[in-house]
Write an enzyme that holds these catalytic residues in place. Structure first.
Site, mmCIF file in Angstrom:
data_model
loop_
_atom_site.group_PDB
_atom_site.id
_atom_site.type_symbol
_atom_site.label_atom_id
_atom_site.label_comp_id
_atom_site.label_asym_id
_atom_site.label_seq_id
_atom_site.Cartn_x
_atom_site.Cartn_y
_atom_site.Cartn_z
ATOM 1 N N GLU A 25 0.819 -1.211 0.000
ATOM 2 C CA GLU A 25 0.000 0.000 0.000
ATOM 3 C C GLU A 25 0.855 1.264 0.000
ATOM 4 O OE1 GLU A 25 -0.313 -2.574 2.032
ATOM 5 O OE2 GLU A 25 -2.120 -3.506 1.216
ATOM 6 N N HIS A 37 -11.256 -5.756 9.154
ATOM 7 C CA HIS A 37 -12.015 -5.533 7.929
ATOM 8 C C HIS A 37 -13.173 -4.565 8.215
ATOM 9 C CE1 HIS A 37 -9.980 -9.302 6.896
ATOM 10 N NE2 HIS A 37 -10.276 -9.093 5.639
HETATM 11 C C1 LIG Z 1 -1.757 -4.932 4.409
HETATM 12 C C2 LIG Z 1 -2.790 -5.741 3.718
HETATM 13 N N1 LIG Z 1 -3.156 -5.430 2.470
HETATM 14 C C3 LIG Z 1 -4.113 -6.128 1.832
HETATM 15 C C4 LIG Z 1 -4.720 -7.181 2.452
HETATM 16 C C5 LIG Z 1 -5.813 -7.947 1.740
HETATM 17 N N2 LIG Z 1 -5.359 -9.290 1.396
HETATM 18 C C6 LIG Z 1 -5.652 -10.352 2.164
HETATM 19 S S1 LIG Z 1 -4.915 -11.726 1.632
HETATM 20 C C7 LIG Z 1 -4.175 -10.939 0.336
HETATM 21 C C8 LIG Z 1 -3.283 -11.700 -0.575
HETATM 22 C C9 LIG Z 1 -2.130 -12.298 0.150
HETATM 23 O O1 LIG Z 1 -1.377 -13.071 -0.706
HETATM 24 P P1 LIG Z 1 -0.095 -13.871 -0.216
HETATM 25 O O2 LIG Z 1 0.786 -12.999 0.595
HETATM 26 O O3 LIG Z 1 0.482 -14.516 -1.400
HETATM 27 O O4 LIG Z 1 -0.696 -14.960 0.789
HETATM 28 P P2 LIG Z 1 -1.767 -16.098 0.468
HETATM 29 O O5 LIG Z 1 -3.100 -15.480 0.759
HETATM 30 O O6 LIG Z 1 -1.608 -16.517 -0.933
HETATM 31 O O7 LIG Z 1 -1.464 -17.183 1.445
HETATM 32 C C10 LIG Z 1 -4.534 -9.605 0.325
HETATM 33 C C11 LIG Z 1 -4.132 -8.626 -0.683
HETATM 34 C C12 LIG Z 1 -4.313 -7.487 3.764
HETATM 35 N N3 LIG Z 1 -4.851 -8.511 4.438
HETATM 36 N N4 LIG Z 1 -3.363 -6.768 4.376
#
Ligand SMILES: Cc1ncc(C[n+]2csc(CCOP(=O)(O)OP(=O)(O)O)c2C)c(N)n1
Ligand SMILES: [Mg+2]
Lengths: 322, 354
Positions: A60, A129
């Protein structure tokens, strides 16, 4: 006119504004291929290409920081933060640069960027959230903030934010994203920043709110045995002081409702303005109905945290009985 | 110094193909330990599959599915001792089960019930971290702090491929490196961050390559090979305890389920690839290995699965039997010594609630 939900109205605004001005671009996590986790950016990537609806890396601060640079290169970036509480990493850029850069250049450069995000609770979601982070944004000099409560305003305010030469943060009430529908003008539709909306006219009492607390106030107005005005502030900065003071002068009784925690929340700012400029019009103290000064709770008890119709009615009765 | 294994062909594997070619024996774990590992895998798999059903039935809220991530979680945790600290993301929500946490606790978390918020000190499992990567510096700090106190504790932080784009990941990894903290940076590279593919996340050929930038070793393992994960984590733990600092482990897999119950990946994911992945999912692979080694047979497998199913049945029953949460909890726990306004707020709310 079309009948749209809030999130459809946001999507409509983005389509119209990207078509109108080819320097407008959308960027954020999952905005492209998926069309946004709430589908606010659906169809943009197919229509305008992956560069004007760009799936960013998960960062972000990177999103907002690169938006600053994109502005310097002549773009008007519209940054999506996926959720309210996930916007916090961008606060560093917001506070240290977004709000200061024009000032730093002696007014020579413009930063016409937009940050938009779903905000607010009541959605039965896991931790973080549900936040109402408007205070962090509105407290930052150089940054404008707006929070619509209706589909028509969601479209018109976003369009105004995109056209505005200054950075604007738009918070969209996620609780009502899909459930609140209303008539939305087709094509270009702009609701200027800095103008409140009279959601309901009344004589005895004013309920002041924005975003997802507006429907709560409208419901409370129905329940109160009095003529109740509901003022939807919708633009926090710039603020329509005339509308606020005018309504206070008319009814003499004001309650301000916000979902965010109370201390230093935007309601405190509105109450301070009333104290400074409307004291002789007031027939009762200004009351605040707010979230509490605690972390947003586990969702099974979130209803006890959210300002409810019952709490707003209670405040209204106190004012009417004063 | 930094030992980076960048190319996919060098993916570390212990479990071979279905016909047994490539199977390798591990030094160390005996039959009992290998079976315990299987129990953990089955428990996690059962937890996950039941949770998706419970979600559909409206018995839990939104849920982050970890189907086919069990090998990374179990393989890594089995390489730790109980005093070692685990810092999970939402993807590892049920990892506490491997430390004796009751399924009801984790189910309650996903039910939005306060009994789901466990005391990390009870299990040496930190709270579930929802904001991506923000727990990486916490894990670095804990590992560093334990080392400063002369304790032999190691910490592990779990995060995804997307998380490596966040500033917090970088800052946490760098802190761990400069403090020689006994930390394992465990990256679950399932190649997707919701709808964002790895190719849009980074230009690095392998995430393990990032380790070189911090001056720490990076290893790459097959994330669906529980023994490869176990072995790589054992080595990282050994280094950490020997005072040699952090290790970055990239466990490669492919997200074969939706990101969470609210997500529909059909719009963006490669469905053929998902099918391939489902065909070589991690529990079945390990089961094949154990059967080939003559350690597991039908009856035992059946009883292990039954135990897990029973645990989940009891878990959801216990979670649902929990009395509804008291709204007074809204005002609890944020402070040791709360401002008096919290008390008057609660008194007022009680009056209004009647
Ligand atoms: C700081 C932040 N930005 C955005 C989100 C929304 N979000 C939740 S899971 C996700 C994707 C995460 O991907 P990854 O790090 O590859 O982990 P995975 O879910 O694939 O295990 C996002 C963008 C969040 N939880 N925290
Ligand atoms: Mg991922």
């Amino acid at each position: 006119m079309a009948e749209l939900s809030i999130v459809e109205a946001v999507n409509d605004a983005l389509h119209v504004e990207l078509a109108r001005d080819d320097s407008v671009m959308v960027m954020g996590e999952d905005v492209g291929r998926a069309g946004g986790v709430f589908r606010a950016t659906a169809g943009l990537r197919d229509r305008f290409g992956p560069n004007r609806c760009f799936d960013t890396p998960l960062a972000e601060a990177g999103i907002l920081g690169s938006a600053v640079g994109l502005c310097m290169a002549g773009w008007r970036p519209v940054c999506e933060m996926q959720y309210d509480a996930f916007s916090y990493p961008c606060l560093d850029q917001l506070i240290t640069h977004v709000g200061r850069y024009r000032w730093r250049t002696g007014g020579n450069m413009e930063f016409p960027l937009v940050v938009r995000m779903p905000y607010g609770g009541g959605v039965r979601a896991p931790e973080l959230h549900d936040d109402s982070p408007e205070t962090y944004y509105v407290h930052t000099p150089g940054v404008k903030v707006a929070i619509p409560s209706t589909p028509a305003d969601a479209k018109g305010i976003l369009a105004a934010a995109i056209r505005d030469p200054d950075p604007v943060v738009v918070l969209e009430p996620k609780l009502h994203y899909r459930t609140l529908k209303g008539e939305v003008p087709e094509g270009e539709h702009v609701v200027p920043l800095g103008r409140a909306r009279l959601a309901r006219e009344g004589e005895d009492l004013t309920l002041v709110a924005y975003g997802s607390m507006v429907p709560v106030c409208e419901a409370a107005a129905e329940e109160l045995d009095a003529s109740v005005e509901v003022l939807d502030i919708r633009s926090l900065k710039p603020l329509d002081e005339d509308a606020l003071l005018g309504s206070a002068a008319k009814t003499g009784r004001v309650a301000i409702v916000q979902e965010a925690p109370r201390v230093c929340g935007f309601a405190a700012e509105l109450a301070a303005i009333l104290a400074e400029k409307a004291i002789l019009d007031l027939q009762a103290p200004v009351l605040r109905v707010t979230g509490y000064d605690v972390p947003y709770p586990y969702w099974q008890i979130e209803d006890a945290y959210m300002p409810s119709v019952a709490r707003v009615v209670d405040a209204g009765r106190k004012l009417l009985d004063f | 110094m930094a030992q980076v294994v960048p190319a996919e062909r060098d993916l570390r594997r212990v479990i071979g193909d279905a016909d047994g070619s490539g199977d390798r024996a591990l030094d160390g774990p005996g039959e009992q330990e290998l079976l315990d590992l299987y129990r953990s895998l089955v428990l996690l798999r059962t937890y996950d599959e039941r949770s998706v059903v419970y979600h559909r039935q409206g018995r839990i809220g939104t849920y982050a599915i970890f189907w086919n991530h069990e090998a990374m979680q179990a393989g890594a945790v089995h390489a730790l001792e109980d005093d070692d600290w685990i810092f999970p993301s939402y993807r590892e929500s049920a990892i506490g089960l491997l430390r004796g946490m009751p399924p009801a606790t984790v189910l309650s978390w996903w039910r939005g019930h306060p009994v789901g918020w466990w005391n990390p000190a009870d299990y040496n499992v930190a709270s579930i971290c929802v904001p991506i990567a923000t727990h990486v510096p916490h894990a670095a700090g804990l590992a560093w702090g334990k080392k400063l106190r002369g304790e032999r504790t190691v910490a592990i932080a779990f995060f995804g491929d997307g998380a490596t784009s966040e500033g917090s990941f970088h800052e946490g990894a760098n802190f761990a490196a400069v403090t020689d903290a006994p930390l394992i940076l465990f990256c679950n590279n399932n190649q997707w961050a919701i709808s964002t593919p790895l190719s849009a996340q980074t230009r690095a050929a392998a995430l393990a390559d990032k380790a070189a930038g911090y001056g720490i070793p990076g290893v790459r393992v097959d994330g669906t090979d529980v023994l490869a994960v176990y072995e790589a984590t054992c080595e990282a733990v050994e280094r950490a305890r020997a005072g040699e600092g952090p290790t970055f482990i990239e466990a490669l897999s492919y997200r074969a389920a939706p990101h969470a119950t609210a997500d529909d990946p059909r719009a963006y994911i490669d469905l053929e690839r998902v099918e391939e992945e489902r065909a070589r999912e991690c529990v079945g692979r390990y089961e094949g290995y154990l059967r080939r080694a003559g350690i597991l047979h039908d009856e035992l497998a059946e009883s292990i699965r039954r135990d897990a199913t029973d645990a989940m049945r009891a878990g959801i029953a216990a979670a649902e039997a929990e009395p509804s949460a008291d709204p007074s909890l809204v005002f609890e726990h944020a402070y040791v010594d709360p401002p008096t306004t919290l008390r008057s707020d609660w008194e007022e709310l009680k009056r209004i609630l009647g």
